[in-house]
Design a protein around this motif. Sequence first.
Motif, PDB file in Angstrom:
ATOM      1  N   TYR A 118      -6.205  -7.282  -8.160  1.00 35.65           N
ATOM      2  CA  TYR A 118      -5.850  -8.694  -8.081  1.00 35.65           C
ATOM      3  C   TYR A 118      -4.334  -8.727  -8.154  1.00 35.65           C
ATOM      4  O   TYR A 118      -3.739  -8.402  -9.178  1.00 35.65           O
ATOM      5  CB  TYR A 118      -6.468  -9.543  -9.199  1.00 35.65           C
ATOM      6  N   ALA A 119      -3.704  -9.065  -7.042  1.00 38.46           N
ATOM      7  CA  ALA A 119      -2.245  -9.078  -6.970  1.00 38.46           C
ATOM      8  C   ALA A 119      -1.706 -10.271  -7.747  1.00 38.46           C
ATOM      9  O   ALA A 119      -2.211 -11.373  -7.619  1.00 38.46           O
ATOM     10  CB  ALA A 119      -1.797  -9.150  -5.512  1.00 38.46           C
ATOM     11  N   ASP A 120      -0.680 -10.038  -8.553  1.00 34.77           N
ATOM     12  CA  ASP A 120      -0.069 -11.145  -9.282  1.00 34.77           C
ATOM     13  C   ASP A 120       0.879 -11.910  -8.368  1.00 34.77           C
ATOM     14  O   ASP A 120       0.883 -11.722  -7.152  1.00 34.77           O
ATOM     15  CB  ASP A 120       0.610 -10.656 -10.566  1.00 34.77           C
ATOM     16  N   ASN A 121       1.700 -12.758  -8.941  1.00 34.94           N
ATOM     17  CA  ASN A 121       2.579 -13.621  -8.163  1.00 34.94           C
ATOM     18  C   ASN A 121       3.875 -12.935  -7.745  1.00 34.94           C
ATOM     19  O   ASN A 121       4.733 -13.557  -7.134  1.00 34.94           O
ATOM     20  CB  ASN A 121       2.895 -14.890  -8.972  1.00 34.94           C
ATOM     21  N   TYR A 122       4.027 -11.653  -8.081  1.00 36.76           N
ATOM     22  CA  TYR A 122       5.268 -10.926  -7.802  1.00 36.76           C
ATOM     23  C   TYR A 122       4.961  -9.633  -7.054  1.00 36.76           C
ATOM     24  O   TYR A 122       5.015  -8.543  -7.626  1.00 36.76           O
ATOM     25  CB  TYR A 122       6.009 -10.641  -9.107  1.00 36.76           C
ATOM     26  N   PRO A 123       4.651  -9.718  -5.766  1.00 42.10           N
ATOM     27  CA  PRO A 123       4.230  -8.524  -5.015  1.00 42.10           C
ATOM     28  C   PRO A 123       5.284  -7.425  -4.973  1.00 42.10           C
ATOM     29  O   PRO A 123       4.936  -6.256  -4.861  1.00 42.10           O
ATOM     30  CB  PRO A 123       3.932  -9.056  -3.613  1.00 42.10           C
ATOM     31  N   HIS A 124       6.561  -7.770  -5.101  1.00 35.14           N
ATOM     32  CA  HIS A 124       7.634  -6.768  -5.063  1.00 35.14           C
ATOM     33  C   HIS A 124       7.626  -5.883  -6.314  1.00 35.14           C
ATOM     34  O   HIS A 124       8.267  -4.844  -6.340  1.00 35.14           O
ATOM     35  CB  HIS A 124       8.992  -7.449  -4.907  1.00 35.14           C
ATOM     36  N   GLU A 125       6.876  -6.286  -7.363  1.00 34.78           N
ATOM     37  CA  GLU A 125       6.780  -5.473  -8.584  1.00 34.78           C
ATOM     38  C   GLU A 125       5.601  -4.505  -8.541  1.00 34.78           C
ATOM     39  O   GLU A 125       5.468  -3.664  -9.424  1.00 34.78           O
ATOM     40  CB  GLU A 125       6.606  -6.378  -9.810  1.00 34.78           C
ATOM     41  N   THR A 146       5.450  -2.309  -1.926  1.00 30.93           N
ATOM     42  CA  THR A 146       5.334  -3.735  -2.222  1.00 30.93           C
ATOM     43  C   THR A 146       4.005  -4.234  -1.681  1.00 30.93           C
ATOM     44  O   THR A 146       3.693  -3.988  -0.516  1.00 30.93           O
ATOM     45  CB  THR A 146       6.483  -4.525  -1.545  1.00 30.93           C
ATOM     46  N   PHE A 147       3.239  -4.941  -2.512  1.00 34.07           N
ATOM     47  CA  PHE A 147       1.971  -5.487  -2.032  1.00 34.07           C
ATOM     48  C   PHE A 147       2.239  -6.497  -0.919  1.00 34.07           C
ATOM     49  O   PHE A 147       3.213  -7.256  -0.986  1.00 34.07           O
ATOM     50  CB  PHE A 147       1.213  -6.175  -3.161  1.00 34.07           C
ATOM     51  N   PRO A 148       1.368  -6.562   0.100  1.00 35.33           N
ATOM     52  CA  PRO A 148       1.583  -7.507   1.197  1.00 35.33           C
ATOM     53  C   PRO A 148       1.128  -8.933   0.873  1.00 35.33           C
ATOM     54  O   PRO A 148       1.336  -9.837   1.676  1.00 35.33           O
ATOM     55  CB  PRO A 148       0.750  -6.908   2.334  1.00 35.33           C
ATOM     56  N   VAL A 149       0.476  -9.137  -0.275  1.00 35.29           N
ATOM     57  CA  VAL A 149      -0.044 -10.459  -0.648  1.00 35.29           C
ATOM     58  C   VAL A 149       0.310 -10.746  -2.095  1.00 35.29           C
ATOM     59  O   VAL A 149       0.690  -9.852  -2.852  1.00 35.29           O
ATOM     60  CB  VAL A 149      -1.576 -10.544  -0.470  1.00 35.29           C
ATOM     61  N   LYS A 150       0.165 -12.017  -2.498  1.00 34.44           N
ATOM     62  CA  LYS A 150       0.355 -12.377  -3.898  1.00 34.44           C
ATOM     63  C   LYS A 150      -0.740 -13.356  -4.311  1.00 34.44           C
ATOM     64  O   LYS A 150      -1.288 -14.096  -3.495  1.00 34.44           O
ATOM     65  CB  LYS A 150       1.741 -12.973  -4.148  1.00 34.44           C
ATOM     66  N   SER A 151      -1.096 -13.304  -5.594  1.00 36.76           N
ATOM     67  CA  SER A 151      -2.072 -14.207  -6.199  1.00 36.76           C
ATOM     68  C   SER A 151      -3.417 -14.215  -5.475  1.00 36.76           C
ATOM     69  O   SER A 151      -4.028 -15.259  -5.297  1.00 36.76           O
ATOM     70  CB  SER A 151      -1.509 -15.630  -6.276  1.00 36.76           C
ATOM     71  N   THR A 152      -3.861 -13.050  -5.062  1.00 34.56           N
ATOM     72  CA  THR A 152      -5.169 -12.919  -4.429  1.00 34.56           C
ATOM     73  C   THR A 152      -5.615 -11.461  -4.522  1.00 34.56           C
ATOM     74  O   THR A 152      -4.867 -10.605  -4.958  1.00 34.56           O
ATOM     75  CB  THR A 152      -5.126 -13.381  -2.954  1.00 34.56           C
ATOM     76  N   TYR A 153      -6.850 -11.196  -4.115  1.00 33.11           N
ATOM     77  CA  TYR A 153      -7.324  -9.817  -4.115  1.00 33.11           C
ATOM     78  C   TYR A 153      -6.697  -9.039  -2.973  1.00 33.11           C
ATOM     79  O   TYR A 153      -6.471  -9.556  -1.885  1.00 33.11           O
ATOM     80  CB  TYR A 153      -8.850  -9.763  -4.005  1.00 33.11           C
ATOM     81  N   TYR A 154      -6.410  -7.785  -3.253  1.00 30.88           N
ATOM     82  CA  TYR A 154      -5.806  -6.867  -2.296  1.00 30.88           C
ATOM     83  C   TYR A 154      -6.696  -5.633  -2.262  1.00 30.88           C
ATOM     84  O   TYR A 154      -6.921  -4.998  -3.289  1.00 30.88           O
ATOM     85  CB  TYR A 154      -4.383  -6.543  -2.744  1.00 30.88           C
TER      86      TYR A 154
END
Length: 176
Positions: A118-125, A146-154
């Motif tokens: 579950y990606a948080d609101n800071y994908p660059h972290e 860096t995650f490609p999404v934020k605040s959702t499942y990845y």
Amino acid sequence: SHSWYIQSLDLSADNLLVDIPNFTYDASITIFKDIKMTEVVPQNATSYMNFRVFPALPDGIHLDPHTGWISGTATAESPATTYSITATKVTGGDVTISISLTVDACTGGRGWMTIRFYADNYPHENSWKLYQGRGTSGTVLQSVDTFPVKSTYYYIDFCLENGIYTFEGADSYGDG
């Protein structure tokens, strides 16, 4: 002296003086027949619209015209094929990039593995690495900085040769 009251005001701009970076995808994408693929999310795509692809993607795979996300379940194997994806900048003008997409079968001494975050609101972290072998001293097979999404499942899918692997997820801020 006169006073003016404005009830509504419609403004439009036909030329915005802002430099919008080109959207990008991984240059080479492999997905697997009969397995729902992890969505492929373009980078720098928030200032683009009207995504389109040529030639058509394999049966079961779709390009979202609004977001540029590629998703679906391929119904047949397909060799590496080059696709041109074009999108329109909100400031006007089209950008076209090329990707190579392969549809393979995950069989013959290989096994399927899916990781879900579950990606948080800071994908660059957030980042991850997949190592061959036990521990983090082996060869890095795949990684994302860096995650490609934020605040959702990845979701991350792997079709791996039978063996031992180590998956490492990281949050650079340390709160995840």
